[in-house]
Design a protein around this motif. Structure first.
Motif, PDB file in Angstrom:
ATOM      1  N   MET A   1      -8.043 101.762 -69.959  1.00  0.00           N
ATOM      2  CA  MET A   1      -6.733 101.148 -70.236  1.00  0.00           C
ATOM      3  C   MET A   1      -5.635 102.195 -70.013  1.00  0.00           C
ATOM      4  N   SER A   2      -4.632 101.853 -69.268  1.00  0.00           N
ATOM      5  CA  SER A   2      -3.561 102.832 -69.021  1.00  0.00           C
ATOM      6  C   SER A   2      -2.689 102.988 -70.261  1.00  0.00           C
ATOM      7  N   GLU A   3      -2.066 104.187 -70.363  1.00  0.00           N
ATOM      8  CA  GLU A   3      -1.133 104.478 -71.457  1.00  0.00           C
ATOM      9  C   GLU A   3       0.128 103.628 -71.289  1.00  0.00           C
ATOM     10  N   PRO A   4       0.473 102.812 -72.257  1.00  0.00           N
ATOM     11  CA  PRO A   4       1.662 101.994 -72.094  1.00  0.00           C
ATOM     12  C   PRO A   4       2.963 102.778 -72.303  1.00  0.00           C
ATOM     13  N   THR A   5       2.926 103.808 -73.170  1.00  0.00           N
ATOM     14  CA  THR A   5       4.172 104.492 -73.511  1.00  0.00           C
ATOM     15  C   THR A   5       4.442 105.655 -72.568  1.00  0.00           C
ATOM     16  N   THR A   6       5.713 105.956 -72.408  1.00  0.00           N
ATOM     17  CA  THR A   6       6.125 107.071 -71.569  1.00  0.00           C
ATOM     18  C   THR A   6       6.126 108.353 -72.382  1.00  0.00           C
ATOM     19  N   ALA A  14      10.259 111.480 -63.776  1.00  0.00           N
ATOM     20  CA  ALA A  14      11.230 110.462 -63.358  1.00  0.00           C
ATOM     21  C   ALA A  14      12.628 111.062 -63.199  1.00  0.00           C
ATOM     22  N   TYR A  15      13.017 111.897 -64.148  1.00  0.00           N
ATOM     23  CA  TYR A  15      14.339 112.541 -64.087  1.00  0.00           C
ATOM     24  C   TYR A  15      14.426 113.456 -62.865  1.00  0.00           C
ATOM     25  N   ARG A  16      13.357 114.231 -62.644  1.00  0.00           N
ATOM     26  CA  ARG A  16      13.307 115.145 -61.500  1.00  0.00           C
ATOM     27  C   ARG A  16      13.464 114.367 -60.184  1.00  0.00           C
ATOM     28  N   ALA A  17      12.738 113.254 -60.076  1.00  0.00           N
ATOM     29  CA  ALA A  17      12.803 112.456 -58.845  1.00  0.00           C
ATOM     30  C   ALA A  17      14.203 111.863 -58.664  1.00  0.00           C
ATOM     31  N   VAL A 102       7.429 134.434 -74.671  1.00  0.00           N
ATOM     32  CA  VAL A 102       6.801 133.426 -73.816  1.00  0.00           C
ATOM     33  C   VAL A 102       6.022 132.395 -74.647  1.00  0.00           C
ATOM     34  N   ILE A 103       5.715 132.717 -75.901  1.00  0.00           N
ATOM     35  CA  ILE A 103       4.832 131.852 -76.699  1.00  0.00           C
ATOM     36  C   ILE A 103       5.321 130.394 -76.784  1.00  0.00           C
ATOM     37  N   PRO A 104       6.613 130.133 -77.042  1.00  0.00           N
ATOM     38  CA  PRO A 104       7.034 128.727 -77.048  1.00  0.00           C
ATOM     39  C   PRO A 104       6.745 128.007 -75.725  1.00  0.00           C
ATOM     40  N   HIS A 105       6.802 128.755 -74.629  1.00  0.00           N
ATOM     41  CA  HIS A 105       6.533 128.162 -73.319  1.00  0.00           C
ATOM     42  C   HIS A 105       5.028 128.020 -73.094  1.00  0.00           C
ATOM     43  N   LEU A 106       4.248 128.886 -73.734  1.00  0.00           N
ATOM     44  CA  LEU A 106       2.788 128.722 -73.704  1.00  0.00           C
ATOM     45  C   LEU A 106       2.408 127.435 -74.433  1.00  0.00           C
ATOM     46  N   ARG A 107       3.033 127.203 -75.587  1.00  0.00           N
ATOM     47  CA  ARG A 107       2.770 125.942 -76.319  1.00  0.00           C
ATOM     48  C   ARG A 107       3.098 124.740 -75.428  1.00  0.00           C
ATOM     49  N   HIS A 108       4.254 124.805 -74.795  1.00  0.00           N
ATOM     50  CA  HIS A 108       4.670 123.726 -73.908  1.00  0.00           C
ATOM     51  C   HIS A 108       3.668 123.557 -72.759  1.00  0.00           C
ATOM     52  N   ALA A 109       3.249 124.655 -72.181  1.00  0.00           N
ATOM     53  CA  ALA A 109       2.347 124.607 -71.021  1.00  0.00           C
ATOM     54  C   ALA A 109       0.997 124.001 -71.397  1.00  0.00           C
ATOM     55  N   VAL A 110       0.472 124.414 -72.548  1.00  0.00           N
ATOM     56  CA  VAL A 110      -0.831 123.891 -72.985  1.00  0.00           C
ATOM     57  C   VAL A 110      -0.721 122.386 -73.250  1.00  0.00           C
ATOM     58  N   GLU A 111       0.393 121.975 -73.831  1.00  0.00           N
ATOM     59  CA  GLU A 111       0.603 120.545 -74.070  1.00  0.00           C
ATOM     60  C   GLU A 111       0.691 119.790 -72.743  1.00  0.00           C
ATOM     61  N   THR A 112       1.351 120.398 -71.762  1.00  0.00           N
ATOM     62  CA  THR A 112       1.465 119.749 -70.454  1.00  0.00           C
ATOM     63  C   THR A 112       0.092 119.591 -69.799  1.00  0.00           C
ATOM     64  N   VAL A 113      -0.747 120.605 -69.915  1.00  0.00           N
ATOM     65  CA  VAL A 113      -2.117 120.489 -69.389  1.00  0.00           C
ATOM     66  C   VAL A 113      -2.808 119.288 -70.040  1.00  0.00           C
ATOM     67  N   ASP A 114      -2.651 119.154 -71.348  1.00  0.00           N
ATOM     68  CA  ASP A 114      -3.262 118.016 -72.061  1.00  0.00           C
ATOM     69  C   ASP A 114      -2.685 116.680 -71.576  1.00  0.00           C
ATOM     70  N   LEU A 115      -1.386 116.652 -71.313  1.00  0.00           N
ATOM     71  CA  LEU A 115      -0.759 115.411 -70.838  1.00  0.00           C
ATOM     72  C   LEU A 115      -1.261 115.041 -69.447  1.00  0.00           C
ATOM     73  N   VAL A 116      -1.449 116.030 -68.582  1.00  0.00           N
ATOM     74  CA  VAL A 116      -1.976 115.737 -67.244  1.00  0.00           C
ATOM     75  C   VAL A 116      -3.416 115.245 -67.348  1.00  0.00           C
TER      76      VAL A 116
END
Lengths: 127, 127, 127, 127, 127, 127
Positions: A1-6, A14-17, A102-116
């Motif tokens: 089932m696909s994720e319904p929420t953005t 979307a913003y980048r595009a 860099v740690i706040p950006h590491l947190r962000h990066a790890v979360e992004t890996v999880d989102l992908v």
């Protein structure tokens, strides 16, 4: 089932595009367009392959502490086939070079890996 | 025939060795010593091999614009076997990510590559 | 017809005004107040006119990658009469000097120009 | 009466805790874990006491312009007993060293001080 | 009478010319060459004239704290006809935006202005 | 016996004094002069004492990676009475926050501490 929420990564994509279209299609600054072309070309296969260059782009983005750039390069790195363990090893280099700032950006990066990964999982469920 | 005169890269290597000894051997700050160990460990083989990590270190050093760090990572990269063409391709990524403000460091980096090659040539002549 | 909804630029303006009042009116740090005065004075007509200085402020903000500073200087630049084409030409200099890491801030800046134009359009409709 | 709603500082604390757990508990990168330990150790009592080091961390975070780092160090500084006047004096040093590009982060920092005070006030009311 | 001795600005010009030739004439990296072309093009007359763009380049170089870039843009700015008072006014914007960390580069920049004036004086004497 | 030869720290002090006189005495830019005054005032006793503020200045200079600023603040810190062990503890905070890119500046800073100690030793011998 696909994720319904953005999630925030979908919103970023979307913003980048939308804004790239605003700058490159509606806009007509030749220098800016040439820069975007040069930027794209920098990650094509050359003496180094594109996969390696995306990892270089990720580390550069992390030490310069740009979350949008980190998101973009993580998406590209994972599409190129870098594993999560390899990405973490690259992030560790960025962390040691750039320090605890860099740690706040590491947190962000790890979360992004999880989102992908979640996005890929959703795509598999649809397959 | 070996090069009789000391160039800037030899001077950097000597200064780096002298001051690291001053900090790590004469000094006794546990945190600083641990940081140096962590820094060394970050470039060892892991999920990524050490050769790839040195290239990441070079690009990070270029976009952060640190000539001493650039010199060190170029020496390591060339010892690990990266070719001049591959190094230039990595430098190009750093240049595009970091912009024209990186150009003075690109000049420095290209000169350092030449100095390492000359050093290697001198070593071959002695062999 | 005026825009009924608050966009991110209106929100920034309101937050900026609220916090500046908190710092300068409620606060009493003499050094901080003097810094704010010095900052304001730096953009007044002098050997260079204020209009030129605002453009310098915009480019400085872009290469240092501060979205709030970019928003403020775009508002000032457009009030001073710089055209959209001139602003894009200045943004191009910032992009080339600062590199692709500036691109997310270029997207932000172009959107801010559009938001100021929309605001001006709404003001015209009310006139 | 305690504040029922979550403010941005509470949200940051929760996100920070969640992602640190993701990185340190679920993750298994030895270098990253060692870096986090080293980071924690840097603020322990040594030749300088931990209270002084937290203030150093705050100023470093402000000149490097990292809002998450600023929030964390303000929380630590206030827990260590630095007064609001002392924090403002430290922020003034950061402002002068780092320039007007620090101003948006000064706004953020002053707001964070207010949020911590409100949180402390709510805790007193509950006491 | 012309200055017989080489000062640091002459040495920079010579090194810059030598290394640019090394990179662009001996080297063959297409991306790097394109970047240099794009960099040159960014300062040509467009919506903004080249003279204004050089001043933007100077301020960007100062806040990013790159002495070589400062030297290059001061030479260009003075060739374009910006007066010393105008350059100081631009430097003041850079100082306020970038903070006291810019001061060493302000010293360097003011010295470079003096070196260019001395060079121009020597040229006049030869005329 | 006093040191007969000029070391790099003496050379920096002399250059700094010469160029500050050039900027503040020969020059007449009101904004620049006000900035220098504001900068001096930021380190005077206030809610925090001047000694603490100099240490803040040192850490800010290290994470922003400015050797001239590091030299100046080390001279001030040592004149204010911070011990070598305390300075190293502050440098450790800067190293952890700023990462390995700070290491070349740590080498420079440790050498500067040694140069100030040697200078103080020479002064004692003269006493």
């Amino acid at each position: 089932m696909s994720e319904p929420t953005t999630n925030r990564l979908d919103a970023f994509d979307a913003y980048r595009a939308k804004m790239n279209a605003r700058i490159l299609d509606e806009g007509d600054h030749r220098g800016i367009k040439r820069f975007f072309n040069l930027d794209t070309a920098a990650y094509r296969d050359g003496a180094l392959d594109g996969k390696t260059k995306e990892l270089l782009g990720l580390v550069a983005s992390m030490v310069l502490r740009c979350n949008d750039c980190i998101d973009y390069h993580i998406e590209q790195c994972m599409a190129e086939g870098w594993t999560e363990a390899e990405l973490e090893d690259a992030m560790n280099v960025a962390l040691v070079v750039g320090g605890s700032i860099v740690i706040p950006h590491l947190r962000h990066a790890v979360e992004t890996v999880d989102l992908v990964k979640r996005r890929e999982g959703a795509a598999d469920d649809l397959g």
